[in-house]
Design an enzyme around this catalytic site. Structure first.
Site, mmCIF file in Angstrom:
data_model
loop_
_atom_site.group_PDB
_atom_site.id
_atom_site.type_symbol
_atom_site.label_atom_id
_atom_site.label_comp_id
_atom_site.label_asym_id
_atom_site.label_seq_id
_atom_site.Cartn_x
_atom_site.Cartn_y
_atom_site.Cartn_z
ATOM 1 N N ASP A 28 -6.392 -0.083 -0.074
ATOM 2 C CA ASP A 28 -5.076 -0.525 0.405
ATOM 3 C C ASP A 28 -3.977 0.351 -0.182
ATOM 4 O OD1 ASP A 28 -3.083 -2.131 1.542
ATOM 5 O OD2 ASP A 28 -2.948 -3.355 -0.272
ATOM 6 N N ASP A 49 1.875 1.516 5.447
ATOM 7 C CA ASP A 49 1.013 0.421 5.020
ATOM 8 C C ASP A 49 -0.329 0.477 5.744
ATOM 9 O OD1 ASP A 49 -0.016 -1.910 4.053
ATOM 10 O OD2 ASP A 49 1.301 -3.230 5.204
#
Lengths: 412, 31
Positions: free
Chosen positions: A321, A125
């Site tokens: 992201d 992440d």
């Protein structure tokens, strides 16, 4: 075009959907490279949940949770978000910090921890910082793929004391008995992990070791983690894996996400950039220091620049992201992109919307399809012509959708 | 804010050059 990219993708309809068989080759090109696979594809080491992988609609619905939490953090709301009372009671001694929703489109890497090494499958992440796995003894852990990490079985394990800069630097930490640093992360979807901040050896790839890696040893965890053993955070804070690894590998990392859930990509710390890479400026913002921002300045469809006022894209900025599935654009920009794309797709029959994707096509009866290219132009003139897999989100041959969505309006 | 999601990043080598504060994209990065 300056990129030399073709203006159209011509694709066999038979190749639109991923194989049900993993076609991953060995991924590591150097000792610190990790293989990246989709969490819900046939290459994932995580066992499918009961009933199989989530539907495309579920994945996209959950994606909106992730986007909402990014916007929430960006706005820097001073008001504490409402916490589910059942969850809040678990972390009563700690200030709850609202983090990112996990989403369901995340990718998985395998890492080793401890001495001797034990392997764990963790979500990667770029939007969060603290890495963690579930540990023994565990007060309340969800069911995961592998046995829990057992600190008692590792000769290199150590607790992080309360005075350690890594402890003091966390968003949410307290000091517990024995001078133990307790951390808590409450994600935007109310998933939660609590535990001790610890150090141990992290093993990347076959044998490359990072001594004294600081991570969370979760002992009270719940939420939407599936069967993942934990998470590795690649954000900008000092506690992230990339920051901790900078001294050994250099201040940088790279990854490649595969075109299909039945193939593999990689995550690599340090190392040289590929010779064909085009670079644009990375932007930092003090209100959301974990995020990586860049400046998207224009969009091209089939080689033609879409008419979007410059300020619409430039003013709000853009986060890159790994955990958000579908790119979100300001509404004015999305509408212009959609209009241009649809204009080139008039030969195809329209299909119903899929969750947040409203521009969908039915390719039934076609052997091949011809799709206009979509290119993103970043500051400095860097033009990134997307792969076909980045233009259409294909749930089935009769429902292939433009893989972009609106933020709702230009200011929210 | 806009968000560049992972679908659009597929098949690119995405390079985070933190030392020089740059982000790079290399086509056909997984092969």
């Amino acid at each position: 075009e300056s990129s030399g990219a073709p203006d159209w993708h011509v694709v066999s309809v038979g190749s639109l959907l991923p194989s049900s068989i993993c076609a991953a080759a060995t991924a590591a090109s150097n000792s610190s490279a990790l293989s990246v696979v989709h969490r819900h594809g046939p290459c994932s080491p995580l066992l499918a949940r009961v009933g199989g992988a989530p539907s495309h609609a579920e994945i996209l619905d959950r994606d909106q949770d992730r986007v909402d939490s990014i916007h929430h953090r960006h706005r820097g709301s001073g008001a504490a978000p409402a916490i589910n009372p059942a969850r809040a009671s678990k972390g009563v001694s700690l200030p709850a910090h609202r983090g990112l929703s996990l989403g369901t489109g995340n990718y998985i890497v395998s890492v080793g921890l401890g001495t001797p090494r034990k392997d764990f499958s963790v979500v990667f992440d770029t939007g969060s910082d603290l890495s963690w796995v579930q540990c023994k003894p565990c007060k309340d852990c969800y069911e995961q793929q592998d046995p829990l990490f057992d600190p008692a079985q590792s000769s290199t394990y150590a607790a992080v004391p309360c005075g350690d800069p890594h402890c003091r630097g966390l968003d949410s930490s307290t000091c517990a008995s024995g001078n133990r640093c307790r951390y808590e992360v409450v994600y935007g979807d109310q998933s939660q992990t609590d535990g001790n901040l610890v150090r141990d050896t992290l093993v990347l790839g076959p044998s490359d070791a990072l001594q004294g890696f600081v991570f969370g040893c979760g002992d009270d965890d719940s939420g939407l983690f599936g069967k993942a053993d934990g998470l590795v955070g690649l954000g900008r804070a000092k506690v992230s894996l990339t920051s901790q690894a900078a001294a050994k590998y250099g201040a940088g990392f790279s990854y490649c996400l595969p075109s299909s859930s039945s193939s593999a990509g990689y995550l690599s710390l340090g190392g040289a950039a590929p010779s064909n890479a085009q670079f644009t400026a990375m932007v930092a913002r003090s209100d959301t220091p974990s995020f990586y921002y860049l400046d998207l300045v224009a969009i091209k469809v089939a080689g033609r620049t879409v008419s979007i006022p410059a300020a619409v894209l430039k003013a709000p900025g853009t986060v890159i992201d790994s955990g958000t599935v579908i790119t979100r654009l300001p509404d004015t920009a999305y509408r212009a992109l959609r209009s241009s794309f649809a204009g080139f797709m008039r030969r195809y029959k329209r299909a119903p919307a899929l969750s947040l994707l409203d521009t969908c096509y039915d390719f039934t009866g076609h052997r091949t399809v011809q799709i206009p290219s979509v290119a993103l132009v970043f500051s400095g003139g860097v033009t990134v012509s997307l792969d076909f897999s980045g233009v259409l989100y294909v749930s089935k041959v009769s429902q292939a959708c433009l893989a972009f969505a609106s933020n709702g309006d230009d200011t929210s | 804010i806009g968000i560049l999601g992972n679908t659009q990043q597929k098949t690119f080598a995405v390079v985070y050059d933190v030392a020089n504060q740059k982000i790079g994209f290399g086509a056909k990065g997984c092969t």
